[in-house]
Design a protein around this motif. Structure first.
Motif, mmCIF file in Angstrom:
data_model
loop_
_atom_site.group_PDB
_atom_site.id
_atom_site.type_symbol
_atom_site.label_atom_id
_atom_site.label_comp_id
_atom_site.label_asym_id
_atom_site.label_seq_id
_atom_site.Cartn_x
_atom_site.Cartn_y
_atom_site.Cartn_z
ATOM 1 N N UNK A 67 0.809 -1.215 0.000
ATOM 2 C CA UNK A 67 0.000 0.000 0.000
ATOM 3 C C UNK A 67 0.847 1.272 0.000
ATOM 4 N N UNK A 68 2.178 1.121 -0.019
ATOM 5 C CA UNK A 68 3.032 2.286 -0.266
ATOM 6 C C UNK A 68 2.775 2.835 -1.665
ATOM 7 N N UNK A 69 2.265 1.994 -2.545
ATOM 8 C CA UNK A 69 1.856 2.418 -3.881
ATOM 9 C C UNK A 69 0.414 2.919 -3.786
ATOM 10 N N UNK A 70 0.171 4.223 -4.006
ATOM 11 C CA UNK A 70 -1.187 4.757 -3.850
ATOM 12 C C UNK A 70 -2.192 4.186 -4.839
ATOM 13 N N UNK A 71 -1.711 3.565 -5.928
ATOM 14 C CA UNK A 71 -2.627 2.982 -6.904
ATOM 15 C C UNK A 71 -3.180 1.637 -6.451
ATOM 16 N N UNK A 72 -2.557 1.027 -5.442
ATOM 17 C CA UNK A 72 -2.979 -0.288 -4.965
ATOM 18 C C UNK A 72 -4.108 -0.129 -3.957
ATOM 19 N N UNK A 73 -5.201 -0.820 -4.204
ATOM 20 C CA UNK A 73 -6.343 -0.747 -3.301
ATOM 21 C C UNK A 73 -6.623 -2.031 -2.560
ATOM 22 N N UNK A 74 -6.263 -3.174 -3.166
ATOM 23 C CA UNK A 74 -6.533 -4.482 -2.576
ATOM 24 C C UNK A 74 -5.326 -5.380 -2.833
ATOM 25 N N UNK A 75 -4.933 -6.151 -1.824
ATOM 26 C CA UNK A 75 -3.853 -7.121 -1.982
ATOM 27 C C UNK A 75 -4.332 -8.462 -1.449
ATOM 28 N N UNK A 76 -4.238 -9.466 -2.286
ATOM 29 C CA UNK A 76 -4.654 -10.826 -1.925
ATOM 30 C C UNK A 76 -3.431 -11.664 -1.595
ATOM 31 N N UNK A 77 -3.471 -12.395 -0.493
ATOM 32 C CA UNK A 77 -2.399 -13.315 -0.151
ATOM 33 C C UNK A 77 -2.641 -14.693 -0.726
ATOM 34 N N UNK A 78 -1.715 -15.586 -0.462
ATOM 35 C CA UNK A 78 -1.793 -16.958 -0.983
ATOM 36 C C UNK A 78 -2.318 -17.897 0.095
ATOM 37 N N UNK A 83 -5.745 -0.834 -8.183
ATOM 38 C CA UNK A 83 -5.162 -2.108 -8.587
ATOM 39 C C UNK A 83 -5.429 -3.159 -7.523
ATOM 40 N N UNK A 84 -5.646 -4.390 -7.983
ATOM 41 C CA UNK A 84 -5.775 -5.550 -7.099
ATOM 42 C C UNK A 84 -4.576 -6.444 -7.381
ATOM 43 N N UNK A 85 -3.784 -6.746 -6.357
ATOM 44 C CA UNK A 85 -2.556 -7.508 -6.533
ATOM 45 C C UNK A 85 -2.620 -8.836 -5.798
ATOM 46 N N UNK A 86 -1.749 -9.731 -6.217
ATOM 47 C CA UNK A 86 -1.633 -11.062 -5.599
ATOM 48 C C UNK A 86 -0.201 -11.242 -5.138
ATOM 49 N N UNK A 87 -0.003 -11.459 -3.843
ATOM 50 C CA UNK A 87 1.335 -11.653 -3.280
ATOM 51 C C UNK A 87 1.456 -13.092 -2.781
ATOM 52 N N UNK A 88 2.268 -13.876 -3.465
ATOM 53 C CA UNK A 88 2.414 -15.290 -3.103
ATOM 54 C C UNK A 88 3.196 -15.481 -1.813
ATOM 55 N N UNK A 89 3.884 -14.421 -1.345
ATOM 56 C CA UNK A 89 4.695 -14.545 -0.130
ATOM 57 C C UNK A 89 3.915 -14.244 1.143
ATOM 58 N N UNK A 90 2.721 -13.669 0.999
ATOM 59 C CA UNK A 90 1.843 -13.443 2.148
ATOM 60 C C UNK A 90 0.944 -14.672 2.270
ATOM 61 N N UNK A 91 1.284 -15.559 3.194
ATOM 62 C CA UNK A 91 0.712 -16.910 3.192
ATOM 63 C C UNK A 91 -0.212 -17.136 4.388
ATOM 64 N N UNK A 92 -1.307 -17.801 4.123
ATOM 65 C CA UNK A 92 -2.214 -18.284 5.163
ATOM 66 C C UNK A 92 -2.491 -19.758 4.920
ATOM 67 N N UNK A 93 -2.820 -20.460 5.993
ATOM 68 C CA UNK A 93 -3.105 -21.899 5.913
ATOM 69 C C UNK A 93 -4.536 -22.157 6.365
ATOM 70 N N UNK A 94 -5.166 -23.105 5.686
ATOM 71 C CA UNK A 94 -6.542 -23.456 6.029
ATOM 72 C C UNK A 94 -6.755 -24.929 5.748
ATOM 73 N N UNK A 95 -7.507 -25.594 6.625
ATOM 74 C CA UNK A 95 -7.791 -27.007 6.419
ATOM 75 C C UNK A 95 -8.841 -27.184 5.331
ATOM 76 N N UNK A 96 -8.691 -28.256 4.574
ATOM 77 C CA UNK A 96 -9.696 -28.598 3.575
ATOM 78 C C UNK A 96 -10.947 -29.134 4.251
ATOM 79 N N UNK A 97 -12.057 -29.110 3.535
ATOM 80 C CA UNK A 97 -13.305 -29.647 4.073
ATOM 81 C C UNK A 97 -13.138 -31.138 4.347
ATOM 82 N N UNK A 98 -13.652 -31.618 5.481
ATOM 83 C CA UNK A 98 -13.398 -32.999 5.871
ATOM 84 C C UNK A 98 -14.280 -34.031 5.195
ATOM 85 N N UNK A 99 -15.360 -33.614 4.539
ATOM 86 C CA UNK A 99 -16.261 -34.574 3.890
ATOM 87 C C UNK A 99 -16.612 -34.086 2.497
ATOM 88 N N UNK A 100 -16.928 -35.026 1.619
ATOM 89 C CA UNK A 100 -17.368 -34.666 0.275
ATOM 90 C C UNK A 100 -18.644 -33.826 0.317
#
Length: 415
Positions: free
Chosen positions: A166-177, A250-267
């Motif tokens: 967000x140091x770039x004023x054109x960036x409004x949203x950043x998505x992590x991985x 701008x909407x950006x994607x940063x692969x280095x900003x990481x979060x973890x989440x468990x997959x759904x346990x049942x089909x």
């Protein structure tokens, strides 16, 4: 002639499915290489942000981490501890839990951490995540809002990496991985489809045409938050694109900003989640249709090719099958019908394909493809008849980390 019209329908449907899943990824990769910005480079600072608290010596922006929760008694304490462990300058990170009509012990657990700066916004009635976000964001103190889920665990440096952009004023949203983990083993459960979606996100981000975010980890400037209509189903898709439509950010994607989440346990849980996303996808076309206008450039191209065509694929598949049956007895349609029958047979048998050795997992791709399109098909009718509400039903999670499903069956779909 009728046969000519049927043949045209068959080949048009086949080409549209092929374009959505095979041709578009190739095109977006080529376009990203030819016309996209270098991956990760911010024009405002001339390089990739290094994740420091502030760029060019600027103080770290005030940040609010907002976690919407409904009946998350089993997960909320671990989520709070994970948030408290984030590496961000002291006094600049506000942690807020917005409890949407929780009837279990969620609120009591959050209150225990009030002395450590965790703030509770407790809503008496379950109104749905969209309403909770709309009511909560204006009450936050931060210039930047990081939105996340109760079952998500962020890496310690994730907030710094998101905020640095967000140091770039054109960036409004950043998505992590988002990295998916198996609830039973705790190991990375990212499958081929998730890697495919991640690849598309990277290419679209380079073109400034990223579509939506991962609800588990994304940041938005508070003053760009567009507000969310009650009943919005996939808020993490609508919010970023509504902000872009309103401000041109701008909407950006940063692969280095990481979060973890468990997959759904049942089909069943995974399929229900896919149906909800499908319903939300069709709903979002009505909310965001101006972005499909050619004047929106790359965004119009990616929105139509990656999303609208993808969501329409169940109808193309049905059109292919119906037209092919009607053309039976003429060449080459006997062969194409046999090929379709073989594909759907593989999909039906896919649940019994072993996961070892590793290459056998590819045989389960037809199962995943058909399941995904079946969910989209059902999602369309749930949206059309108004049966998919904005309130949420808590996703089933594996008790004590026991996940009975291996491999691709539990891989979360990209929006």
């Amino acid at each position: 002639m009728l046969s000519d019209a049927l043949a045209l329908c068959f080949w048009a449907c086949l080409l549209l499915v092929a374009f959505a899943y095979a041709v578009y990824p190739l095109l977006i990769f080529v376009f990203a290489c030819l016309f996209g910005r270098a991956a990760g480079v911010s024009p405002a600072i001339g390089r990739e942000p290094d994740g420091a608290a502030g760029e060019r010596g600027a103080p770290a922006p005030a940040v609010s981490l907002l976690i919407a929760a409904h009946n998350e008694e089993a997960a909320i304490e671990a989520r709070i501890l994970n948030a408290l462990a984030l590496d961000y300058p002291a006094g600049r990170l506000e942690i807020v839990i917005a409890s949407d009509g929780s009837t279990d012990g969620t609120d009591d657990i959050v209150r225990r951490y009030a002395g450590r700066g965790v703030r509770l916004l407790a809503y008496a009635v379950n109104q749905g995540k969209a309403v909770v976000l709309d009511k909560s964001v204006p009450r936050l103190a931060g210039q930047i809002v990081i939105l996340s889920d109760a079952n998500t665990h962020m890496e310690p440096d994730a907030a710094r990496r998101l905020v640095a952009w967000f140091a770039d004023p054109a960036v409004g949203v950043v998505c992590g991985r988002l990295v998916l983990t198996d609830a039973r083993t705790g190991k990375n459960a990212d499958g081929l489809y998730w890697k495919y979606e991640t690849f598309l996100k990277k290419c679209e981000s380079r073109l400034g045409a990223l579509l939506g975010s991962n609800g588990a980890i994304y940041a938005i400037r508070k003053d760009l938050f567009p507000g969310v209509s009650p009943g919005t189903i996939i808020d993490d898709f609508v919010i970023p694109l509504a902000a872009k439509r309103r401000s041109g950010c701008r909407i950006l994607y940063d692969t280095r900003a990481v979060a973890h989440e468990e997959t759904a346990p049942t089909l069943r849980a995974e399929f229900r989640r896919r149906v909800r996303i499908g319903a939300g996808g069709f709903q979002s076309i009505g909310l965001l249709w101006p972005l499909l206008l050619p004047t929106n450039g790359w965004v119009a191209f990616t929105f139509f090719s990656h999303k609208v065509l993808r969501w329409a694929c169940p109808f193309f598949l049905i059109g292919m099958l119906v037209a092919n049956v009607a053309l039976l007895g003429t060449r080459p349609y006997d062969f194409t019908l046999a090929a379709q029958g073989g594909f759907y047979l593989l999909a039906a048998l896919g649940n019994w394909v072993p996961t070892r050795p590793r290459f056998l997992k590819c045989l389960r791709l037809p199962t995943m493809f058909v399941s995904m399109n079946a969910a989209l098909f059902l999602g369309f009718f749930r949206w059309f008849f108004g049966q998919q509400g904005g309130t949420w039903k808590r996703t089933e999670r594996a008790p004590d980390g026991a996940n009975p499903l291996p491999g691709p069956q539990t891989v979360e779909l990209g929006r």
